[in-house]
Design a protein around this motif. Structure first.
Motif, short mmCIF file in Angstrom:
data_model
loop_
_atom_site.label_atom_id
_atom_site.label_comp_id
_atom_site.label_asym_id
_atom_site.label_seq_id
_atom_site.Cartn_x
_atom_site.Cartn_y
_atom_site.Cartn_z
N GLY A 161 0.82 -1.21 0.00
CA GLY A 161 0.00 0.00 0.00
C GLY A 161 0.85 1.26 0.00
N SER A 162 1.94 1.23 0.76
CA SER A 162 2.84 2.38 0.80
C SER A 162 3.46 2.65 -0.56
N LEU A 163 4.00 1.61 -1.19
CA LEU A 163 4.64 1.77 -2.49
C LEU A 163 3.62 2.13 -3.57
N LEU A 164 2.47 1.49 -3.53
CA LEU A 164 1.43 1.75 -4.52
C LEU A 164 0.96 3.20 -4.45
N THR A 165 0.78 3.71 -3.24
CA THR A 165 0.31 5.09 -3.08
C THR A 165 1.33 6.08 -3.60
N ALA A 166 2.60 5.87 -3.24
CA ALA A 166 3.65 6.83 -3.61
C ALA A 166 3.97 6.81 -5.09
N TYR A 167 4.03 5.61 -5.67
CA TYR A 167 4.54 5.48 -7.04
C TYR A 167 3.46 5.40 -8.12
N LEU A 168 2.23 5.10 -7.74
CA LEU A 168 1.18 4.96 -8.75
C LEU A 168 -0.04 5.83 -8.46
N LEU A 169 -0.60 5.70 -7.26
CA LEU A 169 -1.90 6.32 -7.01
C LEU A 169 -1.82 7.85 -6.99
N ILE A 170 -0.92 8.41 -6.17
CA ILE A 170 -0.83 9.87 -6.06
C ILE A 170 -0.43 10.52 -7.38
N PRO A 171 0.54 9.96 -8.13
CA PRO A 171 0.84 10.58 -9.42
C PRO A 171 -0.26 10.46 -10.45
N SER A 172 -1.20 9.53 -10.26
CA SER A 172 -2.19 9.25 -11.31
C SER A 172 -3.60 9.72 -10.99
N PHE A 173 -3.94 9.87 -9.71
CA PHE A 173 -5.31 10.16 -9.33
C PHE A 173 -5.35 11.26 -8.28
N THR A 174 -6.54 11.86 -8.12
CA THR A 174 -6.71 12.86 -7.07
C THR A 174 -6.88 12.16 -5.72
N ILE A 175 -6.67 12.91 -4.66
CA ILE A 175 -6.82 12.35 -3.31
C ILE A 175 -8.24 11.85 -3.06
N PRO A 176 -9.30 12.63 -3.41
CA PRO A 176 -10.66 12.10 -3.23
C PRO A 176 -10.89 10.81 -4.00
N GLN A 177 -10.38 10.71 -5.21
CA GLN A 177 -10.56 9.49 -5.99
C GLN A 177 -9.91 8.29 -5.30
N ILE A 178 -8.72 8.48 -4.75
CA ILE A 178 -8.03 7.38 -4.09
C ILE A 178 -8.78 6.96 -2.83
N LEU A 179 -9.23 7.94 -2.06
CA LEU A 179 -10.00 7.62 -0.85
C LEU A 179 -11.29 6.89 -1.20
N LEU A 180 -11.99 7.38 -2.20
CA LEU A 180 -13.26 6.75 -2.57
C LEU A 180 -13.03 5.33 -3.07
#
Length: 512
Positions: A161-180
């Motif tokens: 989860g840590s690596l996925l968030t830093a390297y894929l999710l945050i660069p690709s999606f908005t914070i609300p999208q990731i939370l949702l």
């Protein structure tokens, strides 16, 4: 015994472990628009997450001893998922209202408790509950082996989860999208396990409907001004918008809570007064050939320097990789080989390169008033001086005040630290010579003997920057510096002094 009973709990805790780290990393981004990325924010988030997990472990263990049922376990997963969805809603509807009302020191802790404690507590209950369930399903394996496996898969999920968030999710999606998405995945996982456990599907419908309602109902923007551009950068939320400033149409770049640049759309110059002092080098060394700007922001200082002296080769140290392209699109930055961006911390750039400069301008901030600690320590200023050519100019922008009763203070300590490296220097108060007032201060240091300046003669200069300079240069020998600090890499309490400066500024405004 079905397949899920034998193997299903391990991937389940992998997913929930990943979700916990996703939320923890996103927490820093949620608080950053209001409090910056200060030590108070980081410490508050870690404290609340650890407190929620520890209490969750305790409650989950106790509850599983009395009610060791798969459907209860699934309910806690789904409830945790809904809790994550609620974070997204609260962040859009309520946090923008209360975030700016709380102080830089207590605000991160209070908001962290408000947003994250409940959902993380629910997710924290799952590991001990999974151990109890797996022991009930496979008592022959042994409680020690089961505990080791559960914590292995849960921790492995957290790493993922840590690596996925830093390297894929945050660069690709908005914070609300990731939370949702995280909340929906958890809710769906819980509902699916409840169905496997044989719970009637009607019992899961209210939770599904609630999750869907939150998913489609969330999305209110926390920004009050209409944004021309808005996205999640690697390190901050980036917003570009137009608004009047001093009666002029102005375009702003905001990173989280902090304004990182403002362009007067009519003149093409900086709308912020302090940025105009980039030109002060002409008093001391007009023949500059290469320059380094630490902190690109909207690239207005590199732009003005290039327009004023096109022959200068300009390096820009900027850790947010998208800002150069945004500045070309929205802030009139020319596309020229004379301006080169290095996506790197300014100190690291100076350390890794042997490039010598005639001019260094330091303008990087990590919070409303505070600069990154690595860019205010004596070691940094020593390194900057080492990279200056003879008679090279070092300029730094400081925000703060000099307390009437003496320090320690952010501005005073930063000044004392720079003075210890650059004995030949000037200190300029941008707004007025009232040094007890919160404002920008410009420090000008020289790697060599600084020429004497005839301020009386400069009064006839056509540029107000120079004609008014005599009124803004501080007589530094009158400053009370006995309680100020020399910042070092091992001790530089920038965050606490920044909070002190902010509190002082708010109090002064109320009194006036």
């Amino acid at each position: 015994m079905n397949t899920f009973h034998r193997y299903g709990l391990y991937p389940t805790v992998f997913i929930t472990g990943a979700a916990i780290l996703v939320v923890e990393i996103l927490a820093t981004r949620l608080l950053a628009p209001y409090y910056g990325t200060t030590i108070f924010s980081t410490s508050s988030i870690i404290t609340v997450i650890l407190a929620a997990l520890s209490i969750g472990y305790w409650i989950g263990g106790r509850y599983s001893d009395k009610h060791c049922h798969l459907d209860h376990f699934a309910w806690f997963i789904a409830a945790g998922g809904v809790g994550v969805l609620v974070i997204a809603v609260l962040n859009s509807l309520f946090v923008p209202v209360i975030g700016y009302q709380l102080s830089l020191t207590s605000g991160p802790l209070l908001l962290s408790l408000f947003l994250f404690f409940g959902p993380i507590l629910l997710l924290g209950m799952l590991s001990p509950y999974a151990i109890a369930l797996q022991n009930a399903f496979s008592p022959e394996v042994g409680i020690g082996t089961i505990s080791g496996r559960i914590f292995f898969w849960s921790t492995l999920g957290s790493i993922a989860g840590s690596l996925l968030t830093a390297y894929l999710l945050i660069p690709s999606f908005t914070i609300p999208q990731i939370l949702l998405a995280t909340g929906v995945v958890l809710t769906a996982l819980g509902v699916g396990i409840r169905l496997i456990a044989g719970t009637h599907y009607q019992a899961t419908l209210p939770m599904v409907f609630f999750a869907v309602a939150l998913f489609y109902g969330e999305g209110v923007s926390p920004f009050l001004s209409p944004a021309i551009y808005q996205s999640q950068g690697v390190y901050s939320q980036i917003t570009v918008f137009d608004a009047p400033y001093d009666g002029e149409e102005t375009r702003f770049l905001v990173q989280d809570r902090q304004s990182s640049g403002a362009l007067n759309k009519a003149s093409g110059k900086s709308a912020f007064e302090y940025a105009k002092y980039y030109d002060i080098y002409r008093l001391f060394n007009r023949d500059i050939k290469n320059a380094l700007i630490i902190g690109g922001g909207a690239y207005i200082i590199p732009k003005m320097l290039h327009e004023n002296k096109p022959s200068v080769s300009i390096d820009v140290a900027e850790i947010e990789p998208n800002l150069e392209a945004l500045s070309k699109e929205y802030f009139q930055l020319p596309d020229t080989p004379q301006i080169k961006t290095h996506v790197k911390d300014g100190r690291r750039l100076l350390l890794d390169s042997n490039q010598q400069y005639d001019y260094i301008f330091s303008d990087a901030f990590s919070s409303l008033y505070g600069q990154p600690t690595q860019l205010v320590s004596k070691a940094f200023f020593d390194l900057a001086k080492k990279r200056l050519n003879d008679n090279g100019i070092f300029i730094a922008n400081i925000i703060g005040y000099f307390p009437p009763e003496g320090g320690p203070s952010l501005a005073g300590s930063a000044y004392l630290t720079m003075k210890s490296v650059f004995p030949e220097h000037l200190l300029i108060a941008v707004e007025s010579n009232e040094i007890h007032k919160i404002q920008n201060f410009i420090f000008v240091g020289m790697n060599g003997k600084m020429p004497n300046v005839d301020y009386h003669f400069l009064r006839r200069h056509p540029d107000p920057l120079f004609s008014e300079l005599g009124e803004k240069v501080i007589l530094t020998e009158k400053l009370r510096l006995e309680n100020e600090l020399i910042f070092t890499d091992s001790y530089a309490p920038v965050e606490s002094l920044s909070a002190q400066a902010l509190t002082y500024g708010v109090t002064a405004k109320k009194i006036s």
